[in-house]
Design an enzyme around this catalytic site. Structure first.
Site, PDB file in Angstrom:
ATOM      1  N   ASN A   1       0.842  -1.191   0.000  1.00 16.80           N
ATOM      2  CA  ASN A   1       0.000   0.000   0.000  1.00 16.80           C
ATOM      3  C   ASN A   1       0.882   1.247   0.000  1.00 16.80           C
ATOM      4  OD1 ASN A   1      -2.334  -1.634   0.271  1.00 16.80           O
ATOM      5  ND2 ASN A   1      -2.021  -1.763   2.483  1.00 16.80           N
TER       6      ASN A   1
ATOM      7  N   HIS B   1       6.614  -1.926   3.187  1.00 19.84           N
ATOM      8  CA  HIS B   1       6.348  -3.306   3.594  1.00 19.84           C
ATOM      9  C   HIS B   1       5.450  -3.975   2.576  1.00 19.84           C
ATOM     10  CE1 HIS B   1       3.386  -0.602   5.425  1.00 19.84           C
ATOM     11  NE2 HIS B   1       2.501  -1.571   5.221  1.00 19.84           N
TER      12      HIS B   1
END
Ligand code: AMP
Ligand code: ZN
Length: 111
Positions: free
Chosen positions: A84, A97
């Site tokens: 994201n 991440h």
């Protein structure tokens, strides 16, 4: 730097680690969205996908993901990898991440 994933990388904050090497750490998500929900981070702080300079970090991360999914035997049934970015991507932690989601069928498109 006040970054929760940096603190997880240095073990200042405890996490449930599933994989670690010199450059990458993977741990169970504290708020799992699937039976298996792992967060994979570079140990180095990079705030968003837009801030990556050395794209070699992706090789290290995806090599780790490849090992993790085989180790957990979710490679054949399948899994989803999600990153994201910023507000519209739904990023809440500003240290890059990759989510590994598995253990159930993943709908498409995402909400
Ligand atoms: P994102 O919304 O893509 O930025 O994802 C951040 C993820 O980090 C969320 O799924 C959170 O549940 C997860 N998370 C936040 N803090 C922790 C923590 N201390 N340990 C494990 N996972 C965390
Ligand atoms: Zn960080």
């Amino acid at each position: 730097m006040d970054c929760i994933f940096c603190k997880i990388a240095t073990k200042e904050i405890k996490s449930s680690i599933v994989y670690e090497d010199e450059f990458v750490l993977a741990f169970n998500d504290i708020n799992p969205q699937a039976p298996i929900h792992i967060v994979v981070i570079p140990k180095e702080h990079i705030a968003t996908l837009n801030d990556v300079i050395d794209f070699g970090i992706y090789e290290k991360i995806f090599k780790a993901i490849n090992k993790i999914v085989k180790e957990l035997k979710i490679d054949k049934d399948g899994y989803r990898v999600v990153a994201n970015c910023n507000r519209n991507g739904g990023q809440t932690v500003f240290h890059i991440h990759f989510h590994i989601l598995a253990g159930r069928y993943m709908e498409w498109p995402p909400g």
